[in-house]
Design a protein around this motif. Structure first.
Motif, PDB file in Angstrom:
ATOM      1  N   LEU A 105      -4.282  -0.140  -2.128  1.00 38.46           N
ATOM      2  CA  LEU A 105      -3.972  -1.040  -1.143  1.00 38.46           C
ATOM      3  C   LEU A 105      -4.192  -2.600  -2.209  1.00 38.46           C
ATOM      4  O   LEU A 105      -4.922  -2.766  -2.958  1.00 38.46           O
TER       5      LEU A 105
ATOM      6  N   ALA B 226      -4.066   4.799   4.434  1.00 38.13           N
ATOM      7  CA  ALA B 226      -3.540   4.127   3.410  1.00 38.13           C
ATOM      8  C   ALA B 226      -4.203   4.076   2.091  1.00 38.13           C
ATOM      9  O   ALA B 226      -5.443   4.381   2.186  1.00 38.13           O
TER      10      ALA B 226
ATOM     11  N   GLN C 243      -7.301   1.797   5.279  1.00 33.75           N
ATOM     12  CA  GLN C 243      -7.699   2.838   4.411  1.00 33.75           C
ATOM     13  C   GLN C 243      -8.080   4.243   5.277  1.00 33.75           C
ATOM     14  O   GLN C 243      -7.553   5.390   4.848  1.00 33.75           O
TER      15      GLN C 243
ATOM     16  N   MET D 264       0.864  -1.272   0.086  1.00 34.34           N
ATOM     17  CA  MET D 264       0.010  -0.004   0.147  1.00 34.34           C
ATOM     18  C   MET D 264       0.607   1.142   0.045  1.00 34.34           C
ATOM     19  O   MET D 264       1.880   1.161   0.330  1.00 34.34           O
TER      20      MET D 264
END
Ligand code: PRP
Ligand code: ZN
Length: 300
Positions: free
Chosen positions: A290, A287, A283, A232
């Motif tokens: 991914l 991040a 997320q 990620m």
């Protein structure tokens, strides 16, 4: 009886619940083999490892007698034979190396639906049919239940219909066999899964190296089944939170991104499955992009 050759012999079930998964495991360990015409032995082409395909009940004895160096067999068969061999005076007939991640099932009591019998406590003075007389006798004795054990070598589920027993104790996996025979499952006597065993004899030096390598590969195969490689992009200051969110993660590899000073690429191996919920939390932690990839092979 001692093995003369330097080739490693591993015994697996010829046809049954463990056959396909055991062969698949050995293939994933890199073993290429040709099956002999009699289908009793698979000769390893690229490793000094041969696979003997035998009845599962014969595997503990073959390993005890050092005819085979290794064996893969259900804990149910292993325990039954261990009790049998113990009566003959053999205390440690094989070395148990590790449980495998397949072949789970249970040895359970089952009662005819229309019998009024519900649990082990109802078995006093009754007859139980099983292919595992040692395990069942031992279990009943430990429970303080005085029931008679009737040995059946197969098709145990029909024993009550034949009037030969009041209940049975047999392997249950999906439960379909019990359902089809109008039997209701009771207490679990033994939880089972495939087990890897080794001869009690000391392994000759010519074989030690390959046995060690095979064991390391088996561990690797079992570990990668659950493991994932996760990639990620993330803000540098989110890395501690990201590491915390990833299940069974090693230390992450952090790689700079060309032309970006605020974000980095994070690569990490997780030794547990990574679910959608985890990705959503990552997320939220900042991040993006991914990716979750399966792991093909792994060595420590
Ligand atoms: C066992 C057991 C049942 C069946 C149960 O036999 O004797 O017949 O599996 O599975 P199910 O709950 O999914 O219906 P197995 O195929 O292991 O043969 P074996 O005992 O002769 O080795
Ligand atoms: Zn069997």
């Amino acid at each position: 009886m001692t093995q003369q050759t330097s080739r490693i012999k591993i015994a697996i079930q010829k046809s049954g619940r463990l056959t396909d998964r055991s062969l698949e495991l050995l293939q994933r360990c890199g073993l290429k083999y040709t099956l002999g015409r009699d289908q009793l032995m698979a000769v390893g082409e690229n490793m000094p490892v041969d696979v003997l395909l035998v009845r599962d009940d014969d595997i503990p004895g073959l390993v005890r007698d050092d005819v085979c160096d290794l064996g893969i067999v259900g804990r149910n068969v292993l325990e039954e034979k261990r009790l049998e061999f113990a009566r003959e005076g053999a205390a440690d007939p094989f070395r148990i190396l590790r449980p495998m991640d397949y072949g789970s099932c249970r040895l359970a009591l089952a009662f005819p639906e229309d019998s009024g019998l519900r649990s082990a406590a109802d078995l006093a003075g009754r007859r139980v049919a099983t292919s595992y007389p040692n395990i069942v006798t031992d279990w009943l004795r430990r429970q303080g239940i005085d029931a008679r054990v009737i040995e059946f070598s197969g098709a145990v589920e029909i024993a009550p219909k034949l009037g030969r027993a009041d209940a049975i104790c047999d392997l249950v996996s999906t439960g379909a066999t019990l359902l089809a025979n109008h039997l209701r499952e009771g207490e679990t006597v033994l939880s089972s899964q495939a087990m890897l065993i080794q001869t009690p004899q000391s392994v000759p030096p010519v074989k030690t190296d390959w046995i060690g390598r095979l064991l390391q590969r088996i561990d690797g195969v079992m570990q990668v089944r659950e493991s994932k490689y996760v990639m990620m992009n993330a803000p540098i200051d989110a890395i501690p939170e990201i590491t915390r969110l990833l299940p069974g993660a090693d230390a992450p590899t952090v790689i700079p991104l060309q032309g970006r000073s605020d974000k980095v690429a994070v690569h990490v191996v997780c030794r547990e499955n990574v679910f959608w919920e985890t990705l959503e939390s990552l997320q939220k932690a900042g991040a993006s992009s991914l990716l979750v990839l399966p792991v093909e092979k792994m060595l420590p």
